[in-house]
Write a protein that holds these residues in place. Structure first.
Motif, mmCIF file in Angstrom:
data_model
loop_
_atom_site.group_PDB
_atom_site.id
_atom_site.type_symbol
_atom_site.label_atom_id
_atom_site.label_comp_id
_atom_site.label_asym_id
_atom_site.label_seq_id
_atom_site.Cartn_x
_atom_site.Cartn_y
_atom_site.Cartn_z
ATOM 1 N N ARG A 94 0.843 -1.207 0.000
ATOM 2 C CA ARG A 94 0.000 0.000 0.000
ATOM 3 C C ARG A 94 0.874 1.252 0.000
ATOM 4 N N LEU A 95 1.895 1.238 0.822
ATOM 5 C CA LEU A 95 2.814 2.377 0.890
ATOM 6 C C LEU A 95 3.463 2.627 -0.466
ATOM 7 N N SER A 96 3.897 1.573 -1.130
ATOM 8 C CA SER A 96 4.551 1.733 -2.433
ATOM 9 C C SER A 96 3.611 2.341 -3.462
ATOM 10 N N TRP A 97 2.351 1.922 -3.432
ATOM 11 C CA TRP A 97 1.376 2.500 -4.369
ATOM 12 C C TRP A 97 1.122 3.968 -4.047
ATOM 13 N N LEU A 98 0.968 4.291 -2.760
ATOM 14 C CA LEU A 98 0.692 5.673 -2.368
ATOM 15 C C LEU A 98 1.865 6.593 -2.684
ATOM 16 N N ARG A 99 3.081 6.082 -2.529
ATOM 17 C CA ARG A 99 4.265 6.920 -2.752
ATOM 18 C C ARG A 99 4.595 7.085 -4.228
ATOM 19 N N THR A 100 4.605 5.992 -4.964
ATOM 20 C CA THR A 100 5.141 6.025 -6.326
ATOM 21 C C THR A 100 4.243 5.396 -7.380
ATOM 22 N N LEU A 151 -7.890 -1.848 -0.665
ATOM 23 C CA LEU A 151 -7.795 -2.052 -2.112
ATOM 24 C C LEU A 151 -7.534 -0.745 -2.847
ATOM 25 N N ASP A 152 -8.102 0.350 -2.364
ATOM 26 C CA ASP A 152 -7.844 1.651 -2.968
ATOM 27 C C ASP A 152 -6.372 2.015 -2.833
ATOM 28 N N ASP A 153 -5.798 1.735 -1.663
ATOM 29 C CA ASP A 153 -4.384 2.016 -1.442
ATOM 30 C C ASP A 153 -3.473 1.130 -2.284
ATOM 31 N N LEU A 154 -4.003 0.052 -2.804
ATOM 32 C CA LEU A 154 -3.233 -0.838 -3.675
ATOM 33 C C LEU A 154 -3.485 -0.555 -5.154
ATOM 34 N N GLY A 155 -4.290 0.466 -5.434
ATOM 35 C CA GLY A 155 -4.641 0.763 -6.819
ATOM 36 C C GLY A 155 -5.501 -0.304 -7.441
ATOM 37 N N ALA A 156 -6.336 -0.952 -6.606
ATOM 38 C CA ALA A 156 -7.035 -2.158 -7.050
ATOM 39 C C ALA A 156 -8.542 -1.991 -7.171
ATOM 40 N N LEU A 157 -9.039 -0.766 -7.252
ATOM 41 C CA LEU A 157 -10.495 -0.602 -7.347
ATOM 42 C C LEU A 157 -11.053 -1.067 -8.685
ATOM 43 N N GLY A 158 -10.203 -1.213 -9.683
ATOM 44 C CA GLY A 158 -10.669 -1.691 -10.972
ATOM 45 C C GLY A 158 -10.605 -3.193 -11.132
ATOM 46 N N ARG A 159 -10.077 -3.890 -10.128
ATOM 47 C CA ARG A 159 -9.991 -5.348 -10.220
ATOM 48 C C ARG A 159 -11.359 -5.982 -9.977
ATOM 49 N N PRO A 160 -11.572 -7.217 -10.447
ATOM 50 C CA PRO A 160 -12.881 -7.856 -10.309
ATOM 51 C C PRO A 160 -13.408 -7.927 -8.881
#
Length: 276
Positions: A25-31, A74-83
């Motif tokens: 999650r941190l990696s997605w939020l940062r970069t 999931l939002d912090d993982l950039g995963a809201l578009g996943r099934p």
């Protein structure tokens, strides 16, 4: 003097104390670094066949509150578009009642905490604000809303509009609301995106007045919620939240969670999400 949140120290705290999902999650939020498949699998585990996630206090019935909490991760993982997230959002939309609100399944009445108790009007308002917020957020994410749907809430525009009307109807003349504090910032975010700026501002004024006594975790949640829908970080409620967080940041870079130290990383990620 401007209040300063030490984001570098917060990042260090998450790196030192977070698990694999929290560090992803941190990696997605940062970069914007895509999460590894194993982190996504762990974040999505346990989803019910209908699309929601059950709460820890009942493993058989999908919960509105638990599903919204899972969507934070999931939002912090950039995963809201996943099934998995799409099924959850569809489940939330389908669970809306005819009055525009949400309640937990009556089967959860004996085990639900006070903020999610079926039949309780305060819980109903909180759950409505929470569900409407995540359906609003889905419309801000092109992968979730669909590239050709630019309405507020995207494919869930009608659901979100009905929820916003229900939330605004509960607003008192002084800007307060008959529910838990969190219902205030979640509602203010929903109303802001609906361009109901007057109603949203009245709620944010109440929140700003209460900020000196808000817990660090709540200040983090509030700031992350408002920023997620585009409230400027120099807006006065956000400035008050940043001041509160600067005052309460620990020497190790983290913040205290209201739910025990095992959730301190989650609270710290909310700060990073708000002020990254």
């Amino acid at each position: 003097m401007t209040a300063v949140v030490d984001i570098d120290a917060a990042i260090g705290f998450v790196v030192a104390h977070g698990d694999a999902v929290e560090r992803a999650r941190l990696s997605w939020l940062r970069t914007g670094t895509p999460a590894p498949p194993e982190a996504l699998d762990k974040a999505e585990i346990g989803q019910s066949s209908d699309g929601g996630w059950p709460a820890t206090w009942n493993s058989d019935v999908a919960s509105v509150d638990a599903t919204c909490f899972r969507l934070v991760e999931l939002d912090d993982l950039g995963a809201l578009g996943r099934p998995a997230a799409r099924r959850a959002l569809d489940w939330l939309a389908a669970a809306q009642r005819s009055d525009g609100c949400w309640e937990e399944d009556e089967a959860l009445a004996g085990t639900a905490p006070e903020w999610a108790r079926p039949g309780d009007p305060e819980a109903r308002l909180y759950l409505t604000a929470n569900a409407a917020f995540w359906l609003t957020v889905a419309g801000l994410d092109a992968r979730a809303a669909g590239p050709l749907d630019h309405r507020v809430g995207g494919a869930y525009a009608g659901v979100v509009h009905g929820a916003a009307q229900a939330l605004a109807a509960q607003l008192r003349p002084d800007g307060s609301w008959p529910s838990f504090l969190a219902a205030g910032w979640l509602s203010a975010a929903v109303l802001h995106r609906q361009q109901m700026f007057y109603e949203s501002a009245r709620m944010k004024a109440v929140l700003a007045e209460r900020m000196p006594k808000i817990s660090p975790a709540d200040a983090a949640w509030l700031a992350a919620t408002l920023r997620r829908v585009g409230v400027d970080d120099q807006e006065w409620t956000m400035v008050a939240a940043r001041r509160r967080l600067a005052e309460t940041q620990r020497s190790d870079g983290g913040w205290d969670s209201d739910d025990g130290h095992q959730f301190d990383v989650h609270a710290t990620l909310a700060v990073i999400r708000a002020f990254r």
